[in-house]
Design a protein around this motif. Structure first.
Motif, PDB file in Angstrom:
ATOM      1  N   THR A 169       0.707  -1.334  -0.023  1.00 19.13           N
ATOM      2  CA  THR A 169       0.099   0.176  -0.081  1.00 19.13           C
ATOM      3  C   THR A 169       0.907   1.214  -0.016  1.00 19.13           C
ATOM      4  O   THR A 169       1.964   1.266   0.511  1.00 19.13           O
ATOM      5  CB  THR A 169      -1.003  -0.224   1.350  1.00 19.13           C
ATOM      6  N   PRO A 170       0.289   2.452  -0.643  1.00 26.36           N
ATOM      7  CA  PRO A 170       1.182   3.554  -0.662  1.00 26.36           C
ATOM      8  C   PRO A 170       1.531   4.387   0.813  1.00 26.36           C
ATOM      9  O   PRO A 170       1.068   4.025   1.654  1.00 26.36           O
ATOM     10  CB  PRO A 170       0.270   4.786  -1.543  1.00 26.36           C
ATOM     11  N   VAL A 171       2.764   4.754   0.655  1.00 21.31           N
ATOM     12  CA  VAL A 171       3.069   5.617   1.907  1.00 21.31           C
ATOM     13  C   VAL A 171       3.377   7.037   1.434  1.00 21.31           C
ATOM     14  O   VAL A 171       3.599   7.392   0.372  1.00 21.31           O
ATOM     15  CB  VAL A 171       4.578   5.105   2.270  1.00 21.31           C
ATOM     16  N   ASP A 172       3.661   7.960   2.329  1.00 20.44           N
ATOM     17  CA  ASP A 172       4.255   9.441   2.125  1.00 20.44           C
ATOM     18  C   ASP A 172       4.921  10.100   2.937  1.00 20.44           C
ATOM     19  O   ASP A 172       4.725   9.676   4.306  1.00 20.44           O
ATOM     20  CB  ASP A 172       2.857  10.184   1.991  1.00 20.44           C
ATOM     21  N   LEU A 173       6.039  10.686   2.376  1.00 21.00           N
ATOM     22  CA  LEU A 173       6.840  11.262   3.600  1.00 21.00           C
ATOM     23  C   LEU A 173       6.257  12.395   3.933  1.00 21.00           C
ATOM     24  O   LEU A 173       6.054  13.432   3.129  1.00 21.00           O
ATOM     25  CB  LEU A 173       8.151  11.678   3.040  1.00 21.00           C
ATOM     26  N   ILE A 174       5.948  12.584   5.282  1.00 23.88           N
ATOM     27  CA  ILE A 174       5.566  13.984   5.779  1.00 23.88           C
ATOM     28  C   ILE A 174       6.794  14.786   6.519  1.00 23.88           C
ATOM     29  O   ILE A 174       7.476  14.187   7.595  1.00 23.88           O
ATOM     30  CB  ILE A 174       4.494  13.552   6.977  1.00 23.88           C
ATOM     31  N   VAL A 175       6.997  15.916   6.223  1.00 22.72           N
ATOM     32  CA  VAL A 175       8.293  16.648   6.377  1.00 22.72           C
ATOM     33  C   VAL A 175       8.049  17.646   7.494  1.00 22.72           C
ATOM     34  O   VAL A 175       6.932  18.577   7.499  1.00 22.72           O
ATOM     35  CB  VAL A 175       8.937  17.327   5.375  1.00 22.72           C
ATOM     36  N   ARG A 176       8.596  17.607   8.602  1.00 24.19           N
ATOM     37  CA  ARG A 176       8.372  18.548   9.945  1.00 24.19           C
ATOM     38  C   ARG A 176       9.704  19.085  10.202  1.00 24.19           C
ATOM     39  O   ARG A 176      10.867  18.981   9.537  1.00 24.19           O
ATOM     40  CB  ARG A 176       7.576  17.760  10.953  1.00 24.19           C
ATOM     41  N   ALA A 177       9.854  19.694  11.376  1.00 21.65           N
ATOM     42  CA  ALA A 177      11.007  20.555  11.711  1.00 21.65           C
ATOM     43  C   ALA A 177      12.138  19.593  12.078  1.00 21.65           C
ATOM     44  O   ALA A 177      13.368  20.233  11.819  1.00 21.65           O
ATOM     45  CB  ALA A 177      10.555  21.398  13.174  1.00 21.65           C
ATOM     46  N   SER A 178      12.007  18.544  12.415  1.00 18.79           N
ATOM     47  CA  SER A 178      13.357  17.661  12.496  1.00 18.79           C
ATOM     48  C   SER A 178      14.078  17.274  11.660  1.00 18.79           C
ATOM     49  O   SER A 178      15.390  16.956  11.896  1.00 18.79           O
ATOM     50  CB  SER A 178      12.766  16.290  13.104  1.00 18.79           C
ATOM     51  N   SER A 179      13.648  17.625  10.340  1.00 12.72           N
ATOM     52  CA  SER A 179      14.477  17.413   9.242  1.00 12.72           C
ATOM     53  C   SER A 179      14.382  18.499   8.215  1.00 12.72           C
ATOM     54  O   SER A 179      15.048  18.411   7.043  1.00 12.72           O
ATOM     55  CB  SER A 179      14.314  16.070   8.413  1.00 12.72           C
ATOM     56  N   ARG A 180      14.012  19.576   8.687  1.00 12.71           N
ATOM     57  CA  ARG A 180      14.025  20.533   7.685  1.00 12.71           C
ATOM     58  C   ARG A 180      14.798  21.649   7.862  1.00 12.71           C
ATOM     59  O   ARG A 180      14.763  22.601   8.992  1.00 12.71           O
ATOM     60  CB  ARG A 180      12.451  21.268   7.555  1.00 12.71           C
ATOM     61  N   MET A 181      15.848  21.966   7.012  1.00  9.87           N
ATOM     62  CA  MET A 181      16.594  22.946   7.022  1.00  9.87           C
ATOM     63  C   MET A 181      16.245  24.242   6.795  1.00  9.87           C
ATOM     64  O   MET A 181      15.215  24.477   5.786  1.00  9.87           O
ATOM     65  CB  MET A 181      18.093  22.805   6.200  1.00  9.87           C
ATOM     66  N   ALA A 182      16.789  25.665   7.303  1.00  6.26           N
ATOM     67  CA  ALA A 182      16.027  26.740   6.964  1.00  6.26           C
ATOM     68  C   ALA A 182      16.371  26.840   5.229  1.00  6.26           C
ATOM     69  O   ALA A 182      17.151  26.672   4.752  1.00  6.26           O
ATOM     70  CB  ALA A 182      16.983  28.043   7.812  1.00  6.26           C
ATOM     71  N   GLY A 183      15.321  27.402   4.704  1.00  8.58           N
ATOM     72  CA  GLY A 183      15.427  27.839   3.292  1.00  8.58           C
ATOM     73  C   GLY A 183      14.940  26.605   2.554  1.00  8.58           C
ATOM     74  O   GLY A 183      14.692  26.611   1.224  1.00  8.58           O
TER      75      GLY A 183
END
Length: 342
Positions: free
Chosen positions: A322-336
Motif C-alpha cells: 500500500t502507498p506511503v508518503d513522507l511527511i516533513v516536519r521541523a526535525s529534518s527541515r533546514m532553513a530555506g
C-alpha cells in the motif's frame, strides 16, 4: 479415507476455502452456482455428511475474527489493531485480539486456541522464528489468513502478505535527507538479519551508493530507549553524522530526547526522520518528520480484504503493498528548504 471426512477435506477436494464450504452448507446466495456445484460434488465423492446439530453450536462463534499482533505496546500496532477491530465491528463481526510479545511459542498457542474456539478467519502480524507450528496449524484449519506488516510465511505458502511500501518509504526519506544537504546519514535500529530490517536497510544502502556516501548501520531494538541512547552515543563517537533515518518513530522520538540531553539541536545539528507517522510525531518538539503509512486506512483495508475472502471467496493477491508518503516536519527541515507538511 479411514476417518470421517471433515469440512476441511471437502474444501481441499473442491479447491476452495473452508468458509466457502460453510456458505454452501448454509445455502448462502453469496456463492456462485458453479462453485456450489463443485463443493457439493466433493461432498458426494468423499461421503461427507453435514451434522446440523454440531453446526448450530459452531455458528455461535461464526462472527469471530482472530487478530494476532506481535507487539501491542507499540502505538503503531495498537492503532492498526483498533482500525481493524472498528472496521470489522461495523460489519457485524467481533475481533478476538491477542498480543504475542514477539514470542513464537506464545503465538502458536494463541493461534491454536483461536482455531479451537471457532474463529472464521485470522489476521496475524507474526513473530519471527519457530513459525512452522503456527502456520501448519493455520493450513490444517483451512481458515482464511492474512499475514500483515511482516513476511514470515514464505511466498508460495498460500498465506498472502499485506504491508505498506517500506522500500519506497525508506527511499523517499533518505532521498529527502540527501537533498537537505546531509553529508553522513546513519540508519538507526532494527534487529540485524530480520527480513523487515533488511528490506528497509537495503534501500537505504542503494540510495547512499548513488549519492556516493558511506553508510553507517547501528542495529537495535525499535524502542525509545534505544533511540535516546544511540543519540547520546552518536554525539560522542560519530560527530560527523548529521542525519539519521530511523527504523520507526519510537526510535526517532528517543533520538529527539537524546539530542536534548547531549546538547544537539535537532533540525540544525542533526536531521531526524522516523517511520510510520504515529500520532505523537506531529505533537513532539520539534515535530518529527516521518514516513506516513496511513495505518488507520491500512487496518480498515485489511478488514475489508479478509471479509471479501471469507464472504465472497475473493482471496487477496500473494503480496499487496500500500502507498506511503513522507511527511516533513521541523526535525529534518533546514532553513530555506521546502515548507512543512502537516
Amino acid at each position: 479415507m479411514s476417518r470421517r471426512p471433515t469440512i476441511v477435506d471437502v474444501a481441499r477436494a473442491a479447491g476452495v476455502s473452508k468458509s466457502t464450504v460453510s456458505l454452501v452448507l448454509q445455502n448462502s446466495p453469496l456463492v456462485k452456482a458453479d462453485t456450489r456445484d463443485q463443493v457439493r460434488k466433493a461432498m458426494a465423492d468423499l461421503g461427507y455428511v453435514y451434522n446440523r446439530a454440531a453446526a448450530k453450536l459452531r455458528r455461535s462463534n461464526a462472527g469471530l475474527i482472530g487478530l494476532v499482533i506481535n507487539d501491542l505496546r507499540n502505538p503503531f500496532f495498537s492503532e492498526f489493531a483498533t482500525a481493524v477491530q472498528m472496521a470489522l465491528s461495523a460489519r457485524g463481526y467481533v475481533t478476538v485480539v491477542a498480543n504475542t510479545d514477539d514470542d513464537p511459542a506464545l503465538q502458536a498457542q494463541v493461534v491454536s486456541a483461536m482455531i479451537e474456539h471457532g474463529v472464521s478467519a485470522l489476521v496475524i502480524c507474526p513473530a519471527y522464528g519457530g513459525q512452522q507450528d503456527t502456520f501448519d496449524a493455520i493450513r490444517r484449519s483451512g481458515l482464511p489468513c492474512l499475514q500483515v506488516l511482516r513476511r514470515v510465511a514464505p511466498p508460495g505458502s498460500g498465506i498472502p502478505l499485506c504491508a505498506p511500501d517500506f522500500r519506497g518509504g525508506t527511499w523517499s526519506a533518505v532521498d529527502h535527507l540527501v537533498w537537505q544537504g546531509a553529508r553522513r546519514i546513519a540508519f538507526l535500529g532494527g534487529i540485524e538479519g530480520r527480513p523487515i530490517t533488511e528490506e528497509r536497510l537495503s534501500c537505504y544502502l542503494e540510495r547512499l551508493e548513488i549519492a556516493g556516501m558511506e553508510p553507517l548501520f547501528l542495529p537495535g531494538r525499535a524502542s525509545r530507549k534505544f533511540g535516546h541512547d544511540i543519540a547520546c552515543t552518536l554525539a560522542k563517537t560519530h560527530g560527523d553524522v548529521d542525519a539519521v533515518m530511523c527504523f520507526n518513530d519510537l526510535i526517532g522520538l528517543g533520538v529527539l530526547s537524546g539530542c536534548a540531553q547531549a546538547g544537539r539541536q535537532v533540525g540544525r545539528d542533526l536531521l531526524v526522520v522516523g517511520f510510520d507517522d504515529i500520532d505523537e510525531c506531529a505533537h513532539a518538539f520539534p515535530g518529527l518528520s516521518s514516513v506516513r503509512t496511513f495505518i488507520s486506512d491500512f487496518g480498515a483495508g485489511i478488514a475489508g480484504s479478509v471479509l471479501a475472502w471469507l464472504e465472497k471467496d475473493q482471496k487477496p493477491e500473494p503480496e499487496t503493498r500500500t502507498p506511503v508518503d513522507l511527511i516533513v516536519r521541523a526535525s529534518s527541515r533546514m532553513a530555506g528548504c521546502r515548507p512543512l507538511q502537516d
